[in-house]
Design a protein around this motif. Structure first.
Motif, PDB file in Angstrom:
ATOM      1  N   PRO A   1       0.801  -1.231   0.000  1.00  7.00           N
ATOM      2  CA  PRO A   1       0.000   0.000   0.000  1.00  7.00           C
ATOM      3  C   PRO A   1       0.833   1.280   0.000  1.00  7.00           C
ATOM      4  O   PRO A   1       0.560   2.188  -0.784  1.00  7.00           O
ATOM      5  N   VAL A   2       1.849   1.360   0.849  1.00  5.88           N
ATOM      6  CA  VAL A   2       2.652   2.586   0.879  1.00  5.88           C
ATOM      7  C   VAL A   2       3.452   2.710  -0.410  1.00  5.88           C
ATOM      8  O   VAL A   2       3.573   3.791  -0.997  1.00  5.88           O
TER       9      VAL A   2
ATOM     10  N   LEU B   1      -2.310  12.949  -1.752  1.00  7.76           N
ATOM     11  CA  LEU B   1      -1.537  11.956  -1.017  1.00  7.76           C
ATOM     12  C   LEU B   1      -2.457  11.183  -0.095  1.00  7.76           C
ATOM     13  O   LEU B   1      -2.427   9.970   0.005  1.00  7.76           O
ATOM     14  N   TRP B   2      -3.294  11.902   0.518  1.00  8.94           N
ATOM     15  CA  TRP B   2      -4.176  11.454   1.568  1.00  8.94           C
ATOM     16  C   TRP B   2      -5.282  10.594   0.978  1.00  8.94           C
ATOM     17  O   TRP B   2      -5.570   9.513   1.478  1.00  8.94           O
TER      18      TRP B   2
ATOM     19  N   PHE C   1      -3.699   7.376  -0.442  1.00  8.49           N
ATOM     20  CA  PHE C   1      -3.372   6.510   0.673  1.00  8.49           C
ATOM     21  C   PHE C   1      -4.592   5.736   1.138  1.00  8.49           C
ATOM     22  O   PHE C   1      -4.521   4.535   1.428  1.00  8.49           O
ATOM     23  N   PHE C   2      -5.733   6.418   1.182  1.00  5.33           N
ATOM     24  CA  PHE C   2      -6.977   5.751   1.571  1.00  5.33           C
ATOM     25  C   PHE C   2      -7.296   4.619   0.592  1.00  5.33           C
ATOM     26  O   PHE C   2      -7.624   3.501   0.996  1.00  5.33           O
TER      27      PHE C   2
ATOM     28  N   ALA D   1      -5.085   1.726   1.128  1.00  2.00           N
ATOM     29  CA  ALA D   1      -5.421   1.045   2.382  1.00  2.00           C
ATOM     30  C   ALA D   1      -6.601   0.114   2.152  1.00  2.00           C
ATOM     31  O   ALA D   1      -6.628  -1.017   2.652  1.00  2.00           O
TER      32      ALA D   1
ATOM     33  N   ALA E   1      -5.419  -2.943   0.463  1.00  2.00           N
ATOM     34  CA  ALA E   1      -4.732  -3.844   1.389  1.00  2.00           C
ATOM     35  C   ALA E   1      -5.721  -4.638   2.226  1.00  2.00           C
ATOM     36  O   ALA E   1      -5.554  -5.838   2.429  1.00  2.00           O
ATOM     37  N   VAL E   2      -6.770  -3.959   2.675  1.00  2.00           N
ATOM     38  CA  VAL E   2      -7.759  -4.661   3.503  1.00  2.00           C
ATOM     39  C   VAL E   2      -8.502  -5.710   2.680  1.00  2.00           C
ATOM     40  O   VAL E   2      -8.706  -6.840   3.131  1.00  2.00           O
TER      41      VAL E   2
ATOM     42  N   THR F   1      -0.620  11.757   7.202  1.00  2.00           N
ATOM     43  CA  THR F   1      -1.070  10.370   7.146  1.00  2.00           C
ATOM     44  C   THR F   1       0.045   9.448   6.688  1.00  2.00           C
ATOM     45  O   THR F   1       0.506   8.598   7.445  1.00  2.00           O
ATOM     46  N   VAL F   2       0.476   9.641   5.469  1.00  4.49           N
ATOM     47  CA  VAL F   2       1.415   8.686   4.902  1.00  4.49           C
ATOM     48  C   VAL F   2       2.731   8.704   5.677  1.00  4.49           C
ATOM     49  O   VAL F   2       3.276   7.656   6.030  1.00  4.49           O
TER      50      VAL F   2
ATOM     51  N   CYS G   1       2.437   7.125   9.058  1.00  5.45           N
ATOM     52  CA  CYS G   1       2.286   5.696   8.912  1.00  5.45           C
ATOM     53  C   CYS G   1       3.651   5.044   8.714  1.00  5.45           C
ATOM     54  O   CYS G   1       3.979   4.045   9.364  1.00  5.45           O
ATOM     55  N   VAL G   2       4.448   5.623   7.846  1.00  3.53           N
ATOM     56  CA  VAL G   2       5.752   5.040   7.557  1.00  3.53           C
ATOM     57  C   VAL G   2       6.688   5.227   8.758  1.00  3.53           C
ATOM     58  O   VAL G   2       7.471   4.340   9.088  1.00  3.53           O
TER      59      VAL G   2
ATOM     60  N   LEU H   1       0.305  -2.518   9.233  1.00  3.43           N
ATOM     61  CA  LEU H   1       0.187  -1.332   8.392  1.00  3.43           C
ATOM     62  C   LEU H   1      -1.258  -0.964   8.062  1.00  3.43           C
ATOM     63  O   LEU H   1      -1.667   0.182   8.261  1.00  3.43           O
ATOM     64  N   PRO H   2      -2.069  -1.919   7.559  1.00  3.25           N
ATOM     65  CA  PRO H   2      -3.454  -1.540   7.234  1.00  3.25           C
ATOM     66  C   PRO H   2      -4.203  -0.999   8.448  1.00  3.25           C
ATOM     67  O   PRO H   2      -4.971  -0.048   8.331  1.00  3.25           O
TER      68      PRO H   2
ATOM     69  N   MET I   1      -3.120   2.524   9.085  1.00  3.45           N
ATOM     70  CA  MET I   1      -3.720   3.372   8.057  1.00  3.45           C
ATOM     71  C   MET I   1      -5.147   3.741   8.402  1.00  3.45           C
ATOM     72  O   MET I   1      -5.535   4.906   8.342  1.00  3.45           O
ATOM     73  N   ILE I   2      -5.918   2.733   8.746  1.00  4.91           N
ATOM     74  CA  ILE I   2      -7.337   2.982   9.020  1.00  4.91           C
ATOM     75  C   ILE I   2      -7.482   3.948  10.191  1.00  4.91           C
ATOM     76  O   ILE I   2      -8.224   4.938  10.125  1.00  4.91           O
TER      77      ILE I   2
ATOM     78  N   LEU J   1      -6.473   7.504   9.222  1.00  4.59           N
ATOM     79  CA  LEU J   1      -7.441   8.157   8.347  1.00  4.59           C
ATOM     80  C   LEU J   1      -8.660   8.608   9.137  1.00  4.59           C
ATOM     81  O   LEU J   1      -9.150   9.724   8.971  1.00  4.59           O
TER      82      LEU J   1
END
Lengths: 697, 697
Positions: free
Chosen positions: A187-188, A207-208, A211-212, A215, A218-219, B452-453, B456-457, B469-470, B473-474, B477
């Motif tokens: 994801p990243v 970016l934001w 990223f969503f 994510a 990924a889920v 966010t990103v 996260c990193v 990670l997921p 992220m959630i 967000l």
């Protein structure tokens, strides 16, 4: 806009991101399952024949399967959607730069890309699915964003909000990121890939949202993989969210290791740029063949398919059989499909190490190369053979009429190169051969793709080994620096070869020697602010221009002055509504009332009104229409004497499509010309001023 | 530029990136060692007193140490470099947006920031070192880039290449990224932080150089930490490249867990925005106190220091002693400094869980909270107390005159909040309490910083746990979305409060109702292209303008026309060279010969020629000077009727400092005015047009 509308707009934007993530994740997963099942079944059956010593039958079956899959893919690509062939990343990159090339994001392209990618990878070609996944993600985003496809009667009304370039670009950026996230389960890495390689303009808000989307991907992947763990998906079942989970227990390194890495990086950079060079040459040759017709495209695919089958099936016969290491236990020889120790033609208790690499899916080959259980799993001769095969097959496969990603071939060649170096350096180095394979892959990726941060993060997410991050960084930086001396990145190369008018972020050096009016060409077609219908119709028919300057003239003003810029699409909407007047007078408010903002929204590709659609009677041709309501009265302008380099920066940074050039001295017509993207291309500028060619970068 | 010069320039750019990485990595490491040794010694000594039951003496010693360290820090900040107080991230952010505020990047600021950060963190304040490290990195980059400091007689000539805004900004972006990389040992996170939060303009090339810098930092840190493993660094010795290495063996999660996380994220968002609100209020109060003089600053620091000491030493006494869990073995109670089981005031075989959190360094407290060995290490009451203490201390500590990062306080409060929720949800949830602590920290970071990103990193690199990670992220967000409804990010808030004229990337909505000439104010000061020296001197003295339009006038042209724009600094250089003529005539080539490009390069902060430095004789005042050689003849211009929103976008996207507004109709003076950054600030625009205030976003 009212408060409610703003809320609705934001809500839809996020809903779109969610939908793009869901769809792309789902398709990525289907792709995975499809490939694993088709290819798995094929390999199992062939192995059965080999075990029964029916070698010819085995080959016939294997090559036949590959050929069938390849032919179907090629036929789809050649006859239904030629735009679906190749990686797709260069096209998406060009689209996000502002190039609306034909049918790049059409529904047929999407369909062929999805199916073709599954079949192509399953057919055993040395191609990946990541480029196609990026393209798929972009297509999904485009289709969702423009509210479906009118051609295929799949439209939905509530999703017609995103009717301007920026919103579309945003969505497609999300789609591209989702594609990478789905292909690599990274994801990243997906977000960074979109940022570093694909997008031309970037905002923090994007970016934001990107990223969503990733994510969500990924889920989705995580849930589906969890579902498959229980054996519900046929031969698919291996692997978690991390594709190549290789925790190299200790990653200690010394100064000597760094020197080795530097050498690895330098050679990787050289080989990577050579790869680009050869891909370019091969691609130009293939283009000549492909242009001869769809039949030739299919024939080319068949040839490459047969060649690949011969390599995959034939080469392992030359490799010696190795006794299984005692500590491997049940693992060796592997009975199922994956695993490091393919039995192939060897007797029990032995394995064929080249078959473990060649006679398997690309993903499994990479997993085997990245594996670090034992240093001596692969003979040197095996690695030489595999590296040579992958390097050559990768080069000759890109460009044939199948959806083909470039990442996997490069990773395959790079990983075998790295493992080779690792095995050679075995006794001098603390790093294990699996880690060397990862670093070799990094060096090749750096040498061909020339991305750094996104590749680093993708490799990190692929392998889940955070401690090797500095090593990967160093190798990537070295190989990119070395390769940059020879040629440019493979995607830029392809964009250029396709002739797409890509706007670089930097102005070219020769532009500093020119002014804006040096490149303004062609007869300027402009309209008076209240213009005769006939003149407009004639101009729209005679030229292909998309923007027309509008001039306020007496009697409305004292002297002619620039009122603004009107777009072709808006002119067509206005003409279709037929708000004409007999006399030349203003009727601004009248017209404004009869339109809604949505009428002037940018239509989806191939959906706008065309000049041929207009039916204008003869008496209407002599009537007048007030262009004020559709004129953008604040167009960006530059003075004619301005340095072309600065003009180019303005044009590129603001993402313009038209830029008005105005005269410096008074007493002349109020506009000199309109600059478009094509006026900044090297072909155009250097065509006008060939003597500037020698000015170096 | 010749080929060689270009090569030299590129080589120096990379050398600078290398040097910035080396220096920042080194300082980051020294900071670490300093804090661990000072604080470690302090805690050990205090614990000794407590073990001997000399409780008052223990407190006196503890509070005394803290007070001493705090007072030294405060004195440094208050008397030597007031700009070194606070986080520094808002200032760096503003600088990269184009605000050259006074002494932000001065050598004295750097010195105080480094020393103050070590002492401040060691003094037990609830502050972090990451903001100061970012500021330190930026200062180093600035000093290196401008070739040392003339004030302190530290100059080197070969590093005077980077004499323009863009190169400086690039270097400082690298410095900021290196700072984050050094503080969190997170190279990729550093790059993303610079991209998402700090930089206002971004290019792909910059990504690549920033990445190189952070890679150097990572290698430096790695080598130094490796060196310290052998016990060469006093009390420092724990921890590898990953700060909080917490591999939560299995990270399985169900739908119910996601609901829990959503709730966690929502509450985290609310608490995070409340944190911002309170920080803002407290900061405004402190500003009033701090303005009264340096003495008041120091007194405020002393007050907060005493309060913090009381909390750290006092609160653990209220916590009950817990018997050591049998499986912990030698770990409990911990005899040394770190570890989950602080003995403090308990008898042998017992531990005080609140002391494990309160009576330790911030880093260790976070490590303990993130730890997932056992669910019941911390009582609920302990977590309540610790959360409350950290939330309040964090808020009242920011704004006092010490270098203070905001990350660590927020992570501390967030991690305890997360662990609290995790403990409460214990039986319903599959996720362990340590993971909950990480997610709680994420929710608080999302709620306050709104990145966010990069967060996260950074969290990923801090904890080395890719599988969560997921989830991170959630949570990020959700908490960011929730908090965005209440107020803006903490750094934006501080930038605004400091009154720095930050240019937002979006034009404000009310700008759509204005045109460029609506905000052009003040008497326009322009020069003729060959101007009398006296007029220039007078204008330079009378105004503070930095850019002056140059008008070509008869006899050189037929009618007045805009020649371009000249900068104050260039005018001063020209005047200093005294290339004057008696008569008003052109002498362009003459002047060009007598200057080199480097003469007009942008000087370092506080290094340029000032108007007071010029000594012009009376007879020279009536002579003429040709301004053509220093005039930028391609300034960006806009027509006066252009929408202010579009003008703002142009100004911001191209990173301009001056924008010429030209008239629409001919027959008027060729320039209407010059727009600068201040003309776009809400204060200025809404000051002119107060009725536009009601227009909502």
């Amino acid at each position: 806009m009212k408060n409610f509308e703003i809320f609705q707009y934001i809500f839809f934007k996020w809903t779109m991101a969610l939908l793009i993530g869901l769809c792309t994740g789902l398709i990525g997963f289907c792709n995975n399952i499809g490939v694993e099942n088709i290819a798995g079944f094929k390999f199992l059956q062939t192995i059965n024949y080999v075990r029964q010593e029916k070698y010819v039958k085995g080959f016939t079956y294997f090559a036949g399967c590959n050929l069938l899959l390849a032919t179907v893919t090629a036929a789809l690509c050649a006859y239904i959607a030629p735009a679906a062939a190749g990686s797709g990343i260069p096209e998406v990159k060009a689209y996000l730069n502002g190039v609306d090339a034909h049918s790049i994001l059409a529904p047929s392209t999407l369909f062929v890309k999805i199916i073709g990618s599954i079949l192509g990878v399953a057919a055993g070609f040395v191609v990946g699915k990541e480029g196609p996944m990026v393209h798929t993600g972009a297509c999904i985003a485009s289709l969702l964003g423009q509210g479906g496809s009118r051609k295929y009667h799949l439209t939905w009304k509530w999703l017609t909000y995103f009717k301007n370039d920026r919103d579309r670009r945003d969505l497609i950026t999300c789609g591209a990121a989702a594609g990478v996230a789905a292909a690599f389960r990274a994801p990243v890495g997906g977000v960074l890939f979109a940022l570093e390689e694909v997008a031309s303009w970037w905002r923090s808000a994007l970016l934001w949202r990107t990223f969503f989307t990733t994510a969500v991907v990924a889920v989705v992947l995580r849930s589906l993989i969890g579902f498959c763990r229980h054996g519900n998906c046929g031969l698919f079942g291996e692997g978690g969210l991390i594709m190549f989970d290789v925790n190299h227990a200790t990653t200690k390194w010394s100064a000597l290791d760094l020197v080795t890495l530097a050498i690895l990086g330098v050679i990787g950079g050289v080989l990577g740029s050579l790869y680009n060079y050869l891909v370019d040459k091969v691609l130009r040759t293939y283009n000549i063949i492909n242009k001869k017709g769809p039949m030739f495209k299919v024939l080319l695919v068949i040839t490459i398919s047969l060649l690949t089958s011969c390599c995959s099936y034939g080469l392992p016969w030359f490799a010696p059989c190795t006794p299984c290491p005692p500590e491997s236990g049940n693992e060796c020889p592997s009975i199922g499909r994956s695993g490091n120790y393919k039995n192939f033609n060897c007797q029990d208790g032995h394995y064929n190490d080249l078959a473990s690499l060649m006679f398997t899916t690309n993903d499994d080959a990479i997993r085997n190369l990245f594996n670090s259980n034992s240093k001596n799993d692969f003979h040197l001769s095996t690695l030489y053979a595999f590296f040579g095969a992958m390097y050559c097959l990768g080069i000759i496969t890109y460009g044939i009429a199948i959806p083909s990603g470039l990442f996997i071939p490069v990773i395959l060649a790079g990983a075998s190169y790295g493992r080779l170096i690792g095995t050679l350096m075995g006794q001098f180095c603390n790093l294990d051969a699996g880690l060397f394979a990862i670093l070799g892959a990094a060096s090749f990726l750096g040498g061909t793709m020339r991305m750094t941060v996104s590749l680093c993060v993708i490799l990190l997410e692929l392998t889940n080994d955070l401690l090797m991050l500095p090593l990967v960084m160093i190798v990537l930086l070295i190989s990119k620096s070395v390769a940059d001396n020879f040629n440019e990145g493979v995607y830029d190369q392809i964009v250029k070869m396709k002739g797409l008018p890509f706007m670089e972020i930097h102005a070219e050096p020769y532009m500093r020697h020119l002014a804006a009016n040096d490149v303004v060409t062609g007869p300027l077609v402009s309209f008076s602010s209240v213009e005769r219908v006939g003149i407009i119709i004639h101009a729209l028919r005679a030229t292909g221009h998309n923007g027309f300057p509008i001039i306020d003239e007496p009697p409305f003003t004292d002297a002619p002055e620039l009122c603004g810029l009107a777009l072709r699409s808006h002119l067509l909407v206005l003409l279709k509504a037929k708000k004409f007047t007999k006399q030349q007078h203003l009727m601004r408010s009248d017209i404004k009332k009869s339109f809604k903002a949505i009428d002037f929204a940018k239509p989806g590709s191939g959906k706008g009104i065309k000049i041929e659609d207009l039916i204008i009677k003869d008496e209407e041709m002599n009537m007048y229409v007030d262009l004020h309501p559709i004129t953008n009265t604040s167009p960006y302008t530059v003075v004619e004497t301005m340095s072309l380099a600065k003009v180019a920066v303005l044009f590129r940074d603001l993402g313009l499509r038209h830029l008005c050039v105005v005269p410096k001295t008074p007493g002349r017509p109020p506009i000199v010309g309109v600059l478009t993207r094509h006026d900044f291309t090297p072909e155009h500028v250097l065509g006008l001023y060939p003597h500037l060619k020698h000015i170096l970068k």
